[in-house]
Design a protein around this motif. Structure first.
Motif, PDB file in Angstrom:
ATOM      1  N   LEU A 152       0.822  -1.217   0.000  1.00  0.00           N
ATOM      2  CA  LEU A 152       0.000   0.000   0.000  1.00  0.00           C
ATOM      3  C   LEU A 152       0.853   1.263   0.000  1.00  0.00           C
ATOM      4  CD1 LEU A 152      -2.816  -1.166   2.408  1.00  0.00           C
ATOM      5  CD2 LEU A 152      -3.069  -0.649  -0.006  1.00  0.00           C
ATOM      6  N   ALA A 153       2.106   1.140   0.419  1.00  0.00           N
ATOM      7  CA  ALA A 153       3.011   2.293   0.391  1.00  0.00           C
ATOM      8  C   ALA A 153       3.330   2.723  -1.043  1.00  0.00           C
ATOM      9  CB  ALA A 153       4.298   1.975   1.138  1.00  0.00           C
ATOM     10  N   THR A 154       3.057   1.840  -2.021  1.00  0.00           N
ATOM     11  CA  THR A 154       3.297   2.195  -3.428  1.00  0.00           C
ATOM     12  C   THR A 154       2.193   3.083  -3.990  1.00  0.00           C
ATOM     13  OG1 THR A 154       2.142   0.247  -4.332  1.00  0.00           O
ATOM     14  CG2 THR A 154       4.473  -0.020  -3.759  1.00  0.00           C
ATOM     15  N   LEU A 155       1.085   3.214  -3.257  1.00  0.00           N
ATOM     16  CA  LEU A 155      -0.037   4.036  -3.718  1.00  0.00           C
ATOM     17  C   LEU A 155       0.201   5.501  -3.355  1.00  0.00           C
ATOM     18  CD1 LEU A 155      -3.091   1.868  -2.572  1.00  0.00           C
ATOM     19  CD2 LEU A 155      -1.835   1.737  -4.733  1.00  0.00           C
ATOM     20  N   THR A 156      -0.372   6.389  -4.154  1.00  0.00           N
ATOM     21  CA  THR A 156      -0.388   7.795  -3.767  1.00  0.00           C
ATOM     22  C   THR A 156      -1.374   7.966  -2.615  1.00  0.00           C
ATOM     23  OG1 THR A 156      -2.207   8.407  -5.232  1.00  0.00           O
ATOM     24  CG2 THR A 156       0.037   8.461  -6.166  1.00  0.00           C
ATOM     25  N   GLU A 157      -1.333   9.122  -1.964  1.00  0.00           N
ATOM     26  CA  GLU A 157      -2.246   9.367  -0.850  1.00  0.00           C
ATOM     27  C   GLU A 157      -3.705   9.264  -1.314  1.00  0.00           C
ATOM     28  OE1 GLU A 157      -3.302  12.814   2.483  1.00  0.00           O
ATOM     29  OE2 GLU A 157      -1.550  13.030   1.175  1.00  0.00           O
ATOM     30  N   ARG A 158      -4.004   9.802  -2.503  1.00  0.00           N
ATOM     31  CA  ARG A 158      -5.376   9.764  -3.010  1.00  0.00           C
ATOM     32  C   ARG A 158      -5.792   8.338  -3.347  1.00  0.00           C
ATOM     33  NH1 ARG A 158      -9.510  12.756  -1.711  1.00  0.00           N
ATOM     34  NH2 ARG A 158     -10.631  13.742  -3.431  1.00  0.00           N
ATOM     35  N   GLU A 159      -4.879   7.581  -3.951  1.00  0.00           N
ATOM     36  CA  GLU A 159      -5.190   6.192  -4.278  1.00  0.00           C
ATOM     37  C   GLU A 159      -5.440   5.382  -3.005  1.00  0.00           C
ATOM     38  OE1 GLU A 159      -2.497   6.045  -8.382  1.00  0.00           O
ATOM     39  OE2 GLU A 159      -1.710   5.233  -6.505  1.00  0.00           O
ATOM     40  N   GLU A 161      -6.664   6.562  -0.214  1.00  0.00           N
ATOM     41  CA  GLU A 161      -7.994   6.935   0.265  1.00  0.00           C
ATOM     42  C   GLU A 161      -9.080   6.170  -0.486  1.00  0.00           C
ATOM     43  OE1 GLU A 161      -7.139  11.577   1.627  1.00  0.00           O
ATOM     44  OE2 GLU A 161      -7.993  11.141  -0.353  1.00  0.00           O
ATOM     45  N   VAL A 162      -8.907   6.057  -1.790  1.00  0.00           N
ATOM     46  CA  VAL A 162      -9.881   5.313  -2.595  1.00  0.00           C
ATOM     47  C   VAL A 162      -9.871   3.841  -2.199  1.00  0.00           C
ATOM     48  CG1 VAL A 162     -10.462   4.531  -4.930  1.00  0.00           C
ATOM     49  CG2 VAL A 162      -9.803   6.919  -4.536  1.00  0.00           C
ATOM     50  N   ALA A 163      -8.682   3.271  -2.011  1.00  0.00           N
ATOM     51  CA  ALA A 163      -8.573   1.857  -1.632  1.00  0.00           C
ATOM     52  C   ALA A 163      -9.281   1.589  -0.307  1.00  0.00           C
ATOM     53  CB  ALA A 163      -7.105   1.454  -1.537  1.00  0.00           C
ATOM     54  N   ILE A 164      -9.161   2.511   0.632  1.00  0.00           N
ATOM     55  CA  ILE A 164      -9.823   2.344   1.928  1.00  0.00           C
ATOM     56  C   ILE A 164     -11.340   2.362   1.762  1.00  0.00           C
ATOM     57  CG2 ILE A 164     -10.248   3.483   4.154  1.00  0.00           C
ATOM     58  CD1 ILE A 164      -7.250   4.293   4.105  1.00  0.00           C
ATOM     59  N   LYS A 187     -12.850   5.632 -10.969  1.00  0.00           N
ATOM     60  CA  LYS A 187     -12.538   4.465 -11.803  1.00  0.00           C
ATOM     61  C   LYS A 187     -11.067   4.464 -12.212  1.00  0.00           C
ATOM     62  CE  LYS A 187     -17.171   3.800 -13.781  1.00  0.00           C
ATOM     63  NZ  LYS A 187     -17.981   3.856 -15.027  1.00  0.00           N
ATOM     64  N   ALA A 188     -10.543   5.621 -12.569  1.00  0.00           N
ATOM     65  CA  ALA A 188      -9.136   5.715 -12.966  1.00  0.00           C
ATOM     66  C   ALA A 188      -8.218   5.357 -11.800  1.00  0.00           C
ATOM     67  CB  ALA A 188      -8.830   7.119 -13.478  1.00  0.00           C
ATOM     68  N   ASN A 189      -8.565   5.840 -10.609  1.00  0.00           N
ATOM     69  CA  ASN A 189      -7.775   5.513  -9.424  1.00  0.00           C
ATOM     70  C   ASN A 189      -7.810   4.018  -9.134  1.00  0.00           C
ATOM     71  OD1 ASN A 189      -6.614   7.823  -7.486  1.00  0.00           O
ATOM     72  ND2 ASN A 189      -8.333   8.658  -8.632  1.00  0.00           N
ATOM     73  N   ILE A 190      -8.993   3.410  -9.263  1.00  0.00           N
ATOM     74  CA  ILE A 190      -9.123   1.977  -8.987  1.00  0.00           C
ATOM     75  C   ILE A 190      -8.312   1.159  -9.987  1.00  0.00           C
ATOM     76  CG2 ILE A 190     -10.758   0.040  -9.005  1.00  0.00           C
ATOM     77  CD1 ILE A 190     -12.796   1.923  -7.702  1.00  0.00           C
TER      78      ILE A 190
END
Length: 215
Positions: A152-159, A161-164, A187-190
């Motif tokens: 999860l550290a590979t995700l941006t902060e916004r990504e 938030e979406v994952a959560i 959808k793009a973030n997912i």
């Protein structure tokens, strides 16, 4: 129209499911199978959108069948059917990539709603059952937590938030409203989250988020 196949070795269960789904105008129950081996042929021939998959069956169980199906180029959505909400085999099926699970005593309206959600790629994890799954996994959580947090550290902060929000069971529209984003942006973030986490579906994302201890 969502094409549906039922896989269960109990003829009474298949009859009950047939009655539940038979009257829905947007659901087409195209086939049934009584074990995993038969299911492979039925699913290959009929190409359903969603499969309701019993876990404990003779000849070839639902876990082995799920693993084989998810290796296909275009696999169906798979909802695991179980009697026990904390069954270790259910946890293993979810980690293989199953789209969720249903208890066999789920009320018919909820079961219909779950199949529709799975067909749209949404996770099928009711809050009460999800708590049981998390509790069952708690004993082996620490090593997974380290790995999940690294991923999860590979995700941006916004990504992240979406994952959560995905892990909380939110639809794309609900996530968009919660995070003040457009549905297209969600959808793009997912899509990026799936790629970074090597996840095939929203359930796998949700389990990584839970393993990491973020919810």
């Amino acid at each position: 129209m969502t094409r549906l196949v039922i896989v269960d070795d109990d003829p009474m269960v298949r009859t009950g499911l047939r009655l539940i789904f038979g009257g829905e105008p947007d659901l087409d129950l195209v086939g049934e199978a009584e074990d995993g081996r038969q299911a492979m042929d039925v699913i290959r021939d009929l190409r359903p959108d969603v499969v309701l998959m019993d876990i404990r069956m003779p000849n070839q169980d639902g876990l082995a069948t799920t693993e084989l199906l998810l290796a296909w180029l275009e696999p169906p959505r798979i909802l695991v059917l179980t009697t026990f909400d904390a069954d270790d085999m259910v946890l293993r099926a979810l980690r293989l990539g199953a789209d969720g699970f249903l208890l066999k005593d789920t009320p018919p309206p909820k079961m219909i709603e779950a199949v529709r959600a799975a067909a749209k790629g949404e996770p099928v994890l009711s809050p009460s059952v999800a708590r049981q799954v998390i509790a069952a996994a708690a004993g082996a959580r620490e090593p997974r937590q380290v790995e999940a947090r690294r991923e999860l550290a590979t995700l941006t902060e916004r990504e992240r938030e979406v994952a959560i929000e995905v892990a909380k069971g939110g639809s794309n529209a609900e996530i968009a409203e919660c995070l003040y984003m457009s549905v297209a942006t969600v959808k793009a973030n997912i899509t990026r989250i799936f790629a970074k986490l090597a996840a095939d579906n929203r359930v796998q994302v949700a389990m990584k988020v839970r393993d990491a201890g973020f919810i």
